[in-house]
Structures are given as C-alpha cells and as structure tokens.
Design a protein around this motif. Sequence first.
Motif, PDB file in Angstrom:
ATOM      1  N   ARG A  90      -4.438  -0.845  -8.251  1.00  0.00           N
ATOM      2  CA  ARG A  90      -4.260   0.241  -7.275  1.00  0.00           C
ATOM      3  C   ARG A  90      -3.560   1.456  -7.886  1.00  0.00           C
ATOM      4  N   THR A 128       2.498   1.749  -3.383  1.00  0.00           N
ATOM      5  CA  THR A 128       1.541   2.353  -4.328  1.00  0.00           C
ATOM      6  C   THR A 128       1.514   3.868  -4.153  1.00  0.00           C
ATOM      7  N   GLU A 129       1.369   4.308  -2.903  1.00  0.00           N
ATOM      8  CA  GLU A 129       1.305   5.756  -2.617  1.00  0.00           C
ATOM      9  C   GLU A 129       2.571   6.463  -3.094  1.00  0.00           C
ATOM     10  N   GLU A 158       0.834  -1.202   0.000  1.00  0.00           N
ATOM     11  CA  GLU A 158       0.000   0.000   0.000  1.00  0.00           C
ATOM     12  C   GLU A 158       0.876   1.263   0.000  1.00  0.00           C
ATOM     13  N   HIS A 159       1.914   1.242   0.834  1.00  0.00           N
ATOM     14  CA  HIS A 159       2.817   2.395   0.904  1.00  0.00           C
ATOM     15  C   HIS A 159       3.573   2.564  -0.419  1.00  0.00           C
TER      16      HIS A 159
END
Length: 246
Positions: A211, A187-188, A184-185
């Motif tokens: 994502r 992706t950001e 997730e990090h």
Amino acid sequence: MSTLLEVSGVSVSFDGFKAINNLAFKIGPAEMRAVIGPNGAGKTTFMDIITGKTKPDEGRVLWGEKSVSLLSMNESRIAQAGVGRKFQRPTVFEDQTVAENLMLALKNDRSPFAVLGFRPKQHDCDKVAEIAEQIGLLTQLERKSGELSHGQKQWLEIGMLLSQDPKLLLVDEPAAGMSPAEREHTTELLVEAAKTRAVVVVEHDMEFVRRLNCRVTVLHEGSVLAEGSLDHVTSDERVIEVYLGR
C-alpha cells in the motif's frame, strides 16, 4: 536526486556477532522507503545507529546538504538536527489530553526558562489543530490519551513527531495490532508525510508495504540483500529463500 541521509560501509558487532555488516543505504529529502527482512536482519540496529543510540565500529553516516557526520553527535543533537523516531509501542502521555500531548511536542525553545514560562500562543494552538486534523484526531483534542484506541495512540505519536518538523521520520512496524480501517488511515498519513520529508518504515506486513507503493530495501544478516520495487524484491530468489519462504 539530492541525498538527505547516506550510510556507507557501516558495521557493528555485539559480543562477536555482526549485527550490521558493511551496510550501505541512501534516502532523498522527500522519499518513502520500506525496510523489510527476517528477525535478526539488523533493522532495529540500523535505526539505532541513525538515531545515535548505537555507535558503529566503522563506516560513515552523513546527513543533509553539507554531509555532516551523525556519528559525531549524541542522541539529542541528532533529534534536533531533524531525525524523528517512532518505536513499535506507542509512548504518549496517557494522563494528558491529545491537545496537551501535541502542544508538549511542538518545536519551541527547550531552554529551562522558556519551558517554565511557556504560554501557548495562537500560532501554537493553530499548529496543534492542523496536526490533529492531519492525523485524524481533531475531534479528540480534549480526550485523555489513555482513552484512545491502539491505532489512535499510534497516530498521536506520529503527530507528536510531526510537531517537531523532522526531516527524516523512522517508523517501526506502524501497522501492528491495527484494524483494517486504522491501517488504511496510517498508510495515508505516512504517504502524506513523505511528500515533505523522508520516511523510513520498518514493517513485516507485506500488504501494508504494498500500500505504501515505494522503494523497498531488504536487509539480511546486517547487509542489503535486495532493493527496488516490492514486486522486484519479492521475486528475487535470495529474498524468497531467506525471508518469504517457498
């Protein structure tokens, strides 16, 4: 939209096998693109050509507003022109701290005298802290890089590339071996980077690609098979047949 990189009519053969076959690809200056495709589709060779590691048999690779040919440059000149590449396995200096790794990567004068006499200035330290915060490692600056988790090493390497302020970032399978929180990090991090530069992500993980929420290019046998949104390409019969399976 203006174009940062344009690949046209590029082909390359290895021992009679066409790894890249009349490939065409374009990306703008602040754009995210995912590149997917089965093993042997030419994804790595495509990145090798852009970075100067492999010279094609024919075709053009044009760079920047002035459409300069990357094919006339060696690997180091291509890197200096603003092309950064992250390989699948993280390559960081494990005995150095996170701060030292980032400091080494900063875009400074690389001449022998400048390197030997280098003393970090305040703006260098500020830049290191800024990048460390961006990649989520601000609290880890004094840690040896070898002690970091796999995901943190990946972020550090991305940070080292960002330190060089590339105009194009090529990233190979960044999500491999990461925990859900690390993915997730990541992706950001990549989405944020693509606001100010072009980012090309080669990835097998469809959930990760979704994502990223970007245009997708599907390669097959060295050519572009399909291009568009993830929903568009994954509903293409040819893509289902050669890559996704039924």
